[in-house]
Design a protein around this motif. Sequence first.
Motif, short mmCIF file in Angstrom:
data_model
loop_
_atom_site.label_atom_id
_atom_site.label_comp_id
_atom_site.label_asym_id
_atom_site.label_seq_id
_atom_site.Cartn_x
_atom_site.Cartn_y
_atom_site.Cartn_z
N TRP A 28 21.46 -6.84 69.87
CA TRP A 28 22.31 -6.53 68.26
C TRP A 28 22.01 -7.06 67.28
CZ3 TRP A 28 25.50 -2.59 67.39
CH2 TRP A 28 26.00 -1.80 68.42
N GLN A 29 20.58 -8.51 67.13
CA GLN A 29 20.25 -8.77 65.86
C GLN A 29 18.66 -8.02 65.68
OE1 GLN A 29 18.82 -12.61 66.72
NE2 GLN A 29 17.83 -12.39 64.40
N ILE A 32 20.05 -4.81 64.43
CA ILE A 32 20.15 -4.46 62.72
C ILE A 32 19.30 -4.32 62.16
CG2 ILE A 32 20.93 -6.26 61.61
CD1 ILE A 32 24.00 -6.76 63.29
N THR A 41 22.38 1.01 57.98
CA THR A 41 23.20 -0.27 58.27
C THR A 41 24.75 0.74 58.24
OG1 THR A 41 21.91 -1.52 58.42
CG2 THR A 41 24.21 -2.26 58.51
N LEU A 57 32.66 -4.12 69.51
CA LEU A 57 30.79 -4.84 69.26
C LEU A 57 31.59 -6.54 68.72
CD1 LEU A 57 30.31 -1.87 68.10
CD2 LEU A 57 29.20 -2.72 65.81
N VAL A 61 28.62 -9.84 64.75
CA VAL A 61 28.28 -7.50 64.20
C VAL A 61 29.16 -6.70 63.28
CG1 VAL A 61 27.27 -5.83 65.50
CG2 VAL A 61 26.61 -8.20 66.25
N ARG A 62 29.80 -6.98 63.45
CA ARG A 62 31.41 -5.60 63.45
C ARG A 62 31.09 -6.34 61.80
NH1 ARG A 62 34.69 -6.51 66.68
NH2 ARG A 62 36.69 -8.12 65.42
N TYR A 64 29.55 -8.50 59.64
CA TYR A 64 28.10 -8.35 58.65
C TYR A 64 27.97 -6.43 58.71
CZ TYR A 64 23.84 -7.53 57.98
OH TYR A 64 22.84 -6.83 56.82
#
Length: 334
Positions: A28-29, A32, A41, A57, A61-62, A64
Amino acid sequence: MISRGNRGNALEALVAGLRGTPTDRADWQAVIALANRTLLTPDLFSSLARAGQIHQLPEDVREYLRFVHDCNRERNLRLRTQLGEAVAALNRSDISPLLLKGAVPLFLSPAGLVPSRMTSDLDLAVNPRQETVARDCLEELGYVDVAGGRGMARQQDAGMLELRSTRADCYQPPKLIQRHGLRVKIPPAQSRAMHWMVHDLLKEGDYWRGRIDLRHLHDLARLAENEDVDWMSLHGSMSDRSARNALETQLLAMHHFFGTRIPAKCAKRPIVRFQHWRRVFTATHPIIGAPLRLAGNLMWGIWRFSRAYGLARRGPLDVLRRIARTLFDPRTKI
């Protein structure tokens, strides 16, 4: 920053998220980072939320994605207010502006909702005979020209406003729309699709350079999903074979990434399939695909500057600066 070896996995996971089906064990890094770079995004969050998959997620992550989505929502609300003020001023001078690109969904969205699409500025067009009056109207609202001729702006606004002249060679005539006491002209879906394709693939050279504007590709896929676009009619309106090849290549990319239904004949010709493979390969394998992209950049740079800018009338430093900007401009492309 995305590691070069992980670009393909990040792109696959981002596209899956935009389709509402998050992949298992995504980095996910990296996803994103790619979503931020391509200005997708907020769309990633809204797509997963609509599909009921946002809670799949990881929590960080969710949260952000939600934060960026909410910030973009507030900005789009400000942009819509700014757009309404500008349109009202133009209407008072009996001018109904033509809305372009991101200004269209901002204007058409319901009062309590705004699109999740990130919009950099507001694009309006008026009849060339009305341009002077239109500029006077905007200047009375406090707009001033931005250095470099990129548009008009005010310090308090969320984005710039770009005023341009309408062209007589529009693919289809726009429709006059009245909403909330405001009058604007909206291009039909096929004209909007043509504008995005001609701008990205031909004017910016993405067809030759092997680049993909994933945000605009997503825009086209959503447009095809929500409105009836006659791709074969659009194909027949293209000016020459290169333009038709570019359109077919973009359609194949829409089908590849977002599952868009396209005419079967648009995926058959070898040159179109090669161009599609080249764009996808260089997007997912930036190191191995670098020679392909460099060759495309060189061809595009030579063609553009020899024909459009008139090399003989410019100094060598100016030419080199423009070529470097063309070859190494990262922007939001992949």
